[in-house]
Design an enzyme around this catalytic site. Structure first.
Site, PDB file in Angstrom:
ATOM      1  N   TYR A 167      -0.036   0.033  10.570  1.00  0.00           N
ATOM      2  CA  TYR A 167      -0.380  -0.365   9.207  1.00  0.00           C
ATOM      3  C   TYR A 167       0.767  -0.041   8.255  1.00  0.00           C
ATOM      4  O   TYR A 167       1.180  -0.892   7.447  1.00  0.00           O
ATOM      5  CB  TYR A 167      -1.655   0.343   8.761  1.00  0.00           C
ATOM      6  CG  TYR A 167      -2.076  -0.003   7.348  1.00  0.00           C
ATOM      7  CD1 TYR A 167      -2.519  -1.286   7.032  1.00  0.00           C
ATOM      8  CD2 TYR A 167      -2.030   0.952   6.335  1.00  0.00           C
ATOM      9  CE1 TYR A 167      -2.902  -1.607   5.736  1.00  0.00           C
ATOM     10  CE2 TYR A 167      -2.418   0.641   5.037  1.00  0.00           C
ATOM     11  CZ  TYR A 167      -2.849  -0.644   4.738  1.00  0.00           C
ATOM     12  OH  TYR A 167      -3.224  -0.959   3.447  1.00  0.00           O
ATOM     13  N   SER A 185       0.838  -1.203   0.000  1.00  0.00           N
ATOM     14  CA  SER A 185       0.000   0.000   0.000  1.00  0.00           C
ATOM     15  C   SER A 185       0.867   1.245   0.000  1.00  0.00           C
ATOM     16  O   SER A 185       2.007   1.232   0.489  1.00  0.00           O
ATOM     17  CB  SER A 185      -0.897   0.012   1.243  1.00  0.00           C
ATOM     18  OG  SER A 185      -1.506   1.274   1.434  1.00  0.00           O
TER      19      SER A 185
END
Length: 322
Positions: A193, A167
């Site tokens: 994350y 990501s």
């Protein structure tokens, strides 16, 4: 001064769909695994591979949901070579069972499943959940399946491929080797994350170095902003809407979001070209300040990649002794 390698470019872009990427590719006789294939881009990744003729295994937590996806994919592709097998990446016993049950060569492994910005939770090993699921679970899966990937490495149709779905969130954080699991620092879901997504890229860097001679090509890819997925369920919807209005995101459909991973898993010119980070179906340049795109230097650092591999191996070994 070391010259940067030439970036890989393809005929595809942010608007391309996974089906368009494989339109001229025949995957008949090749086996693929897609993790997290019951929603969003995972479904469309599996659909595109099946549509090109591959035998596809959906590695999923909910086998019932996987079977329903298979019915849909079978109806749209006509491919009967589909199955759903249980896999919970946050559960090392589940990963070990999946690996032990796999008896065939493997041509394509798409590490797609993930969690995003969860509240602070931990696995039985005490591992922070995002790092445990997004990185350590997939690390255990890929290394456990290495013999199957190596067995397919020299086969017809090219070598094996491993894709780490990462990501743009990796820009938020490198890997904090001194406190990966937030035992000493306050838990920050966004930083956790980002760290896990950086780990996905570093895995690709080191796996390519270690596995290239086995005929295995490993790359990392960012799917883009896809809202039709369960990945964003822990996000504040108002914040998401504001971010979309900011103009910093190009929102994609799941079919478009799956395109980069499918390209990395199948596109013939990428044979042997690995350890790289792609977005919008092309290799991304280095990140520049003020731009929410590109790849951070910390995600391609070969020293960090090797250190992460060693740490991950040690974590799994310690867990197996418990």
């Amino acid at each position: 001064m070391t010259q940067e390698p030439t970036l890989v470019t393809t005929p595809f872009d942010a608007e391309s769909t996974a089906r368009e990427v494989v339109a001229d590719i025949d995957l008949t006789g090749r086996r693929a695994i897609v993790t997290g294939a019951t929603s969003g881009i995972g479904v469309e990744t599996a659909r595109a591979l099946a549509g090109a003729g591959a035998e596809v295994t959906l590695a999923v937590r909910d086998v019932g949901a996987g079977e329903r996806v298979i019915e849909d994919i079978r109806a749209t592709t006509g491919n009967d070579r589909l199955r759903a097998l249980p896999l919970d990446l946050a559960d090392q016993a589940s990963v070990a069972d999946f690996v032990a049950a796999w008896r065939e060569s493997l041509h394509i492994l798409i590490n797609n499943a993930g969690v995003m910005m969860t509240p602070e939770t931990r696995t039985p090993e005490g591992w922070e959940t995002q790092f445990a699921t997004n990185h350590l679970g997939h690390f255990a899966l890929a290394t456990g399946l290495h013999p199957a990937l190596a067995a397919a490495g020299g086969g017809a149709g090219g070598g094996a491929r491993v894709v780490a779905v990462t990501s743009v969130g990796h820009l938020r954080s490198g890997v904090h080797f001194d406190d990966i699991h937030f035992r000493d620092r306050p838990y920050d879901p966004e930083a956790a994350y980002g760290q896990s997504k950086t780990a996905n890229v570093l895995f690709a860097v080191e796996a390519q170095r270690r596995w290239a001679d086995d005929g295995i090509t490993v790359n990392a890819g960012h799917p883009g902003a896809v809202l039709e997925t369960r990945l964003t369920r822990h996000l504040d919807q108002e914040a998401v809407n504001a971010a979309m209005r900011s103009g910093n995101y190009h929102v994609k459909s799941p079919e478009q979001g799956a395109a980069t991973a499918v390209l990395l898993g199948t596109w013939p010119p990428l044979e042997g070209v690995g350890g790289r980070y792609f977005e919008d179906c092309n290799e991304a340049p280095r990140h520049e300040d003020g731009v929410r795109a590109g790849v951070a230097d910390h995600a391609l650092d070969p020293g960090a990649a090797e250190r992460l591999w060693q740490l991950s191996t040690a974590e799994l070994a310690a867990a197996s002794r418990v």
